[in-house]
Design a protein around this motif. Structure first.
Motif, mmCIF file in Angstrom:
data_model
loop_
_atom_site.group_PDB
_atom_site.id
_atom_site.type_symbol
_atom_site.label_atom_id
_atom_site.label_comp_id
_atom_site.label_asym_id
_atom_site.label_seq_id
_atom_site.Cartn_x
_atom_site.Cartn_y
_atom_site.Cartn_z
ATOM 1 N N SER A 17 0.802 -0.997 0.094
ATOM 2 C CA SER A 17 0.008 0.142 0.053
ATOM 3 C C SER A 17 0.771 1.258 -0.267
ATOM 4 O O SER A 17 0.284 2.277 -0.151
ATOM 5 C CB SER A 17 -1.049 0.103 1.189
ATOM 6 N N VAL A 18 2.115 1.234 0.282
ATOM 7 C CA VAL A 18 2.994 2.391 0.391
ATOM 8 C C VAL A 18 4.194 2.201 -0.409
ATOM 9 O O VAL A 18 4.843 3.150 -0.647
ATOM 10 C CB VAL A 18 3.552 2.693 1.854
ATOM 11 N N ILE A 19 4.477 0.984 -1.292
ATOM 12 C CA ILE A 19 5.703 0.924 -2.174
ATOM 13 C C ILE A 19 5.050 0.356 -3.494
ATOM 14 O O ILE A 19 4.391 -0.514 -3.508
ATOM 15 C CB ILE A 19 6.689 -0.037 -1.583
ATOM 16 N N THR A 20 5.170 1.056 -4.373
ATOM 17 C CA THR A 20 4.882 0.648 -5.968
ATOM 18 C C THR A 20 5.741 -0.842 -6.348
ATOM 19 O O THR A 20 6.969 -0.961 -5.829
ATOM 20 C CB THR A 20 5.207 1.582 -6.931
ATOM 21 N N ASP A 21 5.009 -1.480 -7.275
ATOM 22 C CA ASP A 21 5.757 -2.523 -7.851
ATOM 23 C C ASP A 21 7.253 -2.237 -8.509
ATOM 24 O O ASP A 21 8.193 -3.079 -8.013
ATOM 25 C CB ASP A 21 5.039 -3.310 -8.838
ATOM 26 N N ALA A 22 7.371 -1.204 -9.078
ATOM 27 C CA ALA A 22 8.527 -0.724 -9.429
ATOM 28 C C ALA A 22 9.604 -0.342 -8.663
ATOM 29 O O ALA A 22 10.741 -0.806 -8.581
ATOM 30 C CB ALA A 22 8.454 0.424 -10.393
ATOM 31 N N GLU A 23 9.242 0.092 -7.287
ATOM 32 C CA GLU A 23 10.190 0.402 -6.074
ATOM 33 C C GLU A 23 10.493 -1.093 -5.538
ATOM 34 O O GLU A 23 11.715 -1.115 -5.126
ATOM 35 C CB GLU A 23 9.581 1.181 -5.259
ATOM 36 N N ILE A 24 9.415 -2.010 -5.431
ATOM 37 C CA ILE A 24 9.995 -3.136 -5.012
ATOM 38 C C ILE A 24 10.890 -3.869 -5.698
ATOM 39 O O ILE A 24 11.892 -4.403 -5.204
ATOM 40 C CB ILE A 24 8.684 -4.140 -4.730
ATOM 41 N N GLU A 25 10.751 -3.896 -7.154
ATOM 42 C CA GLU A 25 11.724 -4.354 -7.812
ATOM 43 C C GLU A 25 13.142 -3.764 -7.747
ATOM 44 O O GLU A 25 14.286 -4.411 -7.534
ATOM 45 C CB GLU A 25 11.271 -4.496 -9.425
ATOM 46 N N GLN A 26 13.057 -2.429 -7.676
ATOM 47 C CA GLN A 26 14.240 -1.524 -7.561
ATOM 48 C C GLN A 26 14.887 -2.044 -6.393
ATOM 49 O O GLN A 26 16.423 -2.071 -6.056
ATOM 50 C CB GLN A 26 13.994 -0.243 -7.986
ATOM 51 N N LEU A 27 14.205 -2.079 -5.358
ATOM 52 C CA LEU A 27 14.899 -2.226 -3.744
ATOM 53 C C LEU A 27 15.446 -3.600 -3.543
ATOM 54 O O LEU A 27 16.220 -3.788 -2.881
ATOM 55 C CB LEU A 27 13.978 -1.874 -2.728
ATOM 56 N N THR A 28 14.819 -4.627 -4.266
ATOM 57 C CA THR A 28 15.378 -5.962 -4.353
ATOM 58 C C THR A 28 16.302 -6.627 -5.328
ATOM 59 O O THR A 28 16.891 -7.591 -5.128
ATOM 60 C CB THR A 28 14.050 -6.817 -4.109
ATOM 61 N N ARG A 29 16.276 -5.821 -6.373
ATOM 62 C CA ARG A 29 17.075 -6.523 -7.563
ATOM 63 C C ARG A 29 18.333 -7.150 -7.280
ATOM 64 O O ARG A 29 18.693 -8.251 -7.443
ATOM 65 C CB ARG A 29 17.376 -5.374 -8.632
ATOM 66 N N ASP A 30 19.390 -6.333 -6.546
ATOM 67 C CA ASP A 30 20.912 -7.003 -6.467
ATOM 68 C C ASP A 30 20.793 -7.310 -5.250
ATOM 69 O O ASP A 30 22.289 -7.243 -4.941
ATOM 70 C CB ASP A 30 21.587 -5.981 -7.081
ATOM 71 N N ALA A 31 20.150 -7.421 -4.299
ATOM 72 C CA ALA A 31 20.314 -7.797 -2.889
ATOM 73 C C ALA A 31 19.983 -9.450 -2.478
ATOM 74 O O ALA A 31 19.121 -10.025 -3.231
ATOM 75 C CB ALA A 31 19.533 -6.837 -1.907
#
Length: 85
Positions: A17-31
């Protein structure tokens, strides 16, 4: 179908509800999974999520039955345990 190294992110509405799908992808991509979960939780908390917050990240580590090369069941089971056939 899920393939080897794919990720499955499961979260409660306190996150999506507070993070977009694109942000989820960006925050998790290389971690790694632990770091990715921490980034998502920290970001949602910084945005004052109004709901409970749960995140789980699952990584398919074994070769899946949907891989390009089909193998017999004995070889697939051996692969799960790290044994070559």
């Amino acid at each position: 179908p899920i393939q080897q190294h794919d990720r499955l992110i499961v979260c409660s509405d306190g996150l999506w509800s507070v993070i977009t799908d694109a942000e989820i992808e960006q925050l998790t991509r290389d971690a790694d999974a632990e770091t990715a979960c921490r980034r998502l939780i920290d970001t949602a908390n910084q945005r004052n999520t109004p709901d409970n917050l749960t995140v789980g990240i699952f990584v398919q580590v074994a070769e899946s039955a949907n891989s390009a090369e089909r193998r017999g069941w004995r070889a697939r089971i051996a692969g799960v345990f790290g044994r070559a056939t």
